[in-house]
Write an enzyme that holds these catalytic residues in place. Structure first.
Site, PDB file in Angstrom:
ATOM      1  N   LYS A 176      24.175 -74.939 -76.656  1.00  0.00           N
ATOM      2  CA  LYS A 176      22.934 -75.353 -75.994  1.00  0.00           C
ATOM      3  C   LYS A 176      21.836 -74.399 -76.450  1.00  0.00           C
ATOM      4  O   LYS A 176      22.099 -73.242 -76.795  1.00  0.00           O
ATOM      5  CB  LYS A 176      23.088 -75.370 -74.473  1.00  0.00           C
ATOM      6  CG  LYS A 176      23.278 -74.056 -73.761  1.00  0.00           C
ATOM      7  CD  LYS A 176      22.067 -73.205 -73.559  1.00  0.00           C
ATOM      8  CE  LYS A 176      20.933 -73.941 -72.886  1.00  0.00           C
ATOM      9  NZ  LYS A 176      19.753 -73.011 -72.781  1.00  0.00           N
ATOM     10  N   THR A 211      17.567 -69.412 -73.987  1.00  0.00           N
ATOM     11  CA  THR A 211      18.854 -68.899 -74.459  1.00  0.00           C
ATOM     12  C   THR A 211      19.585 -69.842 -75.384  1.00  0.00           C
ATOM     13  O   THR A 211      19.386 -71.028 -75.379  1.00  0.00           O
ATOM     14  CB  THR A 211      19.767 -68.635 -73.232  1.00  0.00           C
ATOM     15  OG1 THR A 211      19.181 -67.628 -72.449  1.00  0.00           O
ATOM     16  CG2 THR A 211      21.165 -68.228 -73.609  1.00  0.00           C
ATOM     17  N   GLU A 296      12.087 -76.927 -78.868  1.00  0.00           N
ATOM     18  CA  GLU A 296      11.107 -77.453 -77.918  1.00  0.00           C
ATOM     19  C   GLU A 296       9.831 -77.911 -78.624  1.00  0.00           C
ATOM     20  O   GLU A 296       9.136 -77.124 -79.246  1.00  0.00           O
ATOM     21  CB  GLU A 296      10.776 -76.386 -76.872  1.00  0.00           C
ATOM     22  CG  GLU A 296      11.930 -76.150 -75.912  1.00  0.00           C
ATOM     23  CD  GLU A 296      11.768 -74.909 -75.050  1.00  0.00           C
ATOM     24  OE1 GLU A 296      12.581 -74.735 -74.136  1.00  0.00           O
ATOM     25  OE2 GLU A 296      10.834 -74.129 -75.297  1.00  0.00           O
ATOM     26  N   ASN A 398       6.407 -75.025 -72.214  1.00  0.00           N
ATOM     27  CA  ASN A 398       6.589 -73.660 -71.737  1.00  0.00           C
ATOM     28  C   ASN A 398       5.504 -73.179 -70.794  1.00  0.00           C
ATOM     29  O   ASN A 398       5.689 -72.199 -70.079  1.00  0.00           O
ATOM     30  CB  ASN A 398       6.745 -72.723 -72.934  1.00  0.00           C
ATOM     31  CG  ASN A 398       8.114 -72.870 -73.545  1.00  0.00           C
ATOM     32  OD1 ASN A 398       9.110 -72.561 -72.888  1.00  0.00           O
ATOM     33  ND2 ASN A 398       8.183 -73.385 -74.752  1.00  0.00           N
TER      34      ASN A 398
END
Lengths: 402, 402
Positions: A176, A211, A296, A398
């Site tokens: 992930k 992470t 992202e 973010n």
């Protein structure tokens, strides 16, 4: 060796996942991976000086023990910057899983990803563990791979199969990660850390720590030394070669369990090593690339190779300097051939280089996969890294996430 | 010492600017600064390993000579990664100005900012120089301060005045810069560089290099040693403490000319040094802060202080690690108290730190000026840096500009 773009657990591994209530969305957030027999473990953790509680707990276990039988992982909470309470919660999570599985007290590795600086809801986790353990199955991997996701938009999974004599060995990997991705992972035995004290009263806010986590399962019979060596080589050329935003996480972890169920002729540093090592490298590299592909807000997957460097370290420093340049990343997003920004990034990396020796080639910018090939004319070493472009969507994700 | 937010040239300095046709917009793009008498010079240039041609030319002049009488600066073209032709063009620019001014051949420093990797339109520049020189005046500073701008949205100018005995000494500073801002400037004498060869055939594209330039003029009478010392201290605590995007430019330059016209009691490392040094520090710090305030796309001005570090270097490394974290910068843009990202950035900087010792305070996020105060509990050293938030507008500016 064959690669399959789906997680298929090796022999004698099982998995499961549940929604225990950490994620506000109600989506699965607690995964368990189990080996029917004790397995050899190899782990690599972030080089960040601030390390999450589960990493500290794993390191303390790894000092006494290299045989593990399970990994428990939650998403939605990083259990980082949570002081003594965080350490207690990570240990309790691991031990509650061991109890439910009926295995050794220190037999379960633990991992977390999500918000930094927020207490783990340990009661919810402990309450969920008995059902989580009771529901383990081979097919449970399809639930588990989703439960480790945070901002990820797709499952990151891969399986490699290869033969040693008449035995088929399987290596299955899940990962992930989509942001806060600039891993630099070290071997815990070679860089020991001490358990750190409390600090929850200092936390005045909350943060997401996106992470990267990777869990790799193999039924290979392999010596501890060979497993460690193969993991070093694989991590160094995969997870340590990606960057999304240059932000190194407090929770990055790669864990491998090898349970010997394939009954293959043993792998050691001399015998059958290349077969295993190449397969593990391929698994890690595919997972690492998937993280970058899911970066992202990204619209481009960018491969940057620097050749002609004095040594591999200099090649990688230069490649990462380009990959982490916001100006380079926005130029790729805008499909503008601002290659002077590549030159500036190479020069800023402070590697040995002269202007006249620099050669740069960039593939057509309209495509979604971009390759940047740089030569610095100082030697024969080369390194390749992977990154994404920097987009308004990254900022939106973010800026708004909490 | 008094500070005025306007450029007022010291005694016996003049300036002028014209539009010579480098900028497609037709705006002024060529500035000349002139001292009626030879002046002592002190310069600091980027630590980027790839340096623009004008920097290389200045360095070669500075090896033989520390007396200069003028600075010529163009915007719209960085004259960087332009090989032997670029060196020739920078030298010709400087020498054409010297000829027009009737001064020594190597008496003119030269600076460029703009696109990287594009040949300087030297004929346009040479054609414009006679008129540029003929039009010099004290008031010309108001034209010159605009001609050095690229993506800047306002003039960056400041004047300090202080007395030494009955003499008033003036220090006047101009700067430009809004993106590609992460200066790390070194003294050219202490880090000598060699003239590098050609490479224009390798340039397959064009790039903007937004760079920071600062030009500082003083009528102080001061020894070369004191001038150098004062500039080191000033740059180290101002321009070297700002970052917009972590991208170090190939063209960053700070140049000071001191022409002694104030006839003050001479300043040396012992006598009257503090007055001069403090004024120069104030000038540099104000200019540096203006660059951050004008950062491309920024909505916030952020001051980050790290205290309790073992030494100043560690404090600054930690502060810059926070300042360059895209996740921190997007959090501030989004007014989200994701302070875990500050923790992760401190840990990623690899300074000596323990989780339990970290204290973080952040001022209210709704305001346009944000202060972040970190203590790491390892010593008594402190450093302060300045940065901006990361916004969709920054990406737009840098994706679309060419």
């Amino acid at each position: 060796m064959k690669l399959y773009r789906k997680a298929v657990l090796p022999l004698c591994f099982q998995a499961n996942a549940v929604a225990c209530g950490i994620k506000r969305s109600g989506k699965p957030d607690l995964a368990l991976f189990y080996s029917e027999a004790p397995a050899k473990a190899a782990c690599r953790f972030t080089a960040n000086k601030i390390q999450a509680a589960p990493i500290k707990i794993n390191k303390s276990y790894l000092k006494n023990n290299r045989q593990f039988q399970a990994i428990i992982a939650n998403s939605g909470n990083a259990n980082c910057f949570t002081g003594a309470q965080g350490l207690k919660d990570a240990a309790e999570t691991s031990q509650a899983a061991a109890l439910a599985l009926g295995i050794e007290k220190e037999g379960v590795l633990v991992a977390s990803t999500g918000i930094i600086g927020k207490k783990l809801p340990i009661q919810k986790i402990k309450k969920a563990i008995p059902d989580l353990a009771a529901g383990l199955s081979c097919g449970g991997i399809d639930k588990a791979k989703k439960a480790i996701r945070t901002t990820d938009t797709f499952d990151k999974e891969i399986t490699a199969k290869f033969n040693i004599g008449a035995s088929t060995v399987t290596i299955c990997g899940l990962a992930k990660g989509a942001g806060m991705i600039a891993p630099k992972m070290a071997c815990p035995e070679r860089r020991p850390s001490t358990l750190l004290g409390p600090s929850p009263e200092l936390v005045e806010g909350r943060s997401r720590g996106a992470t990267m986590l990777a869990f790799i399962f193999t039924d290979a019979e392999i010596t501890q030394k060979a497993l460690d060596k193969a993991l070093d080589m694989a991590v160094d050329n995969s997870f340590n070669c990606i960057t999304v935003d240059g932000c190194m996480s407090t929770n990055d972890s790669v864990m491998v369990l090898a349970n010997a169920a394939a009954m293959n002729a043993p792998i050691d540093a001399n015998k059958n090593f290349a077969s295993f090592s190449n397969a593990l490298k391929a698994v890690c590299l595919e997972l690492a690339k998937m993280i970058v592909k899911d970066a992202e807000g990204a619209t481009k997957f960018i491969q940057i190779s620097v050749a002609g460097a004095r040594d591999v370290s200099q090649a990688r420093i230069a490649a990462l300097s380009i990959a982490n340049s916001n100006l380079f990343k926005t130029a790729i997003y805008g499909q503008n051939p601002n290659f002077g920004r590549i030159v500036a990034a190479i020069g800023a990396s402070a590697i040995e280089v002269k202007e006249k020796d620099i050669k740069i080639k960039v593939s057509p910018l309209k495509k979604s996969r971009i390759s940047v090939d740089v030569s610095v004319g100082r030697g024969k070493a080369r390194a390749t890294v992977y990154t994404s472009d920097l987009t308004p969507e990254y900022i939106k994700i973010n800026a708004e996430y909490n």
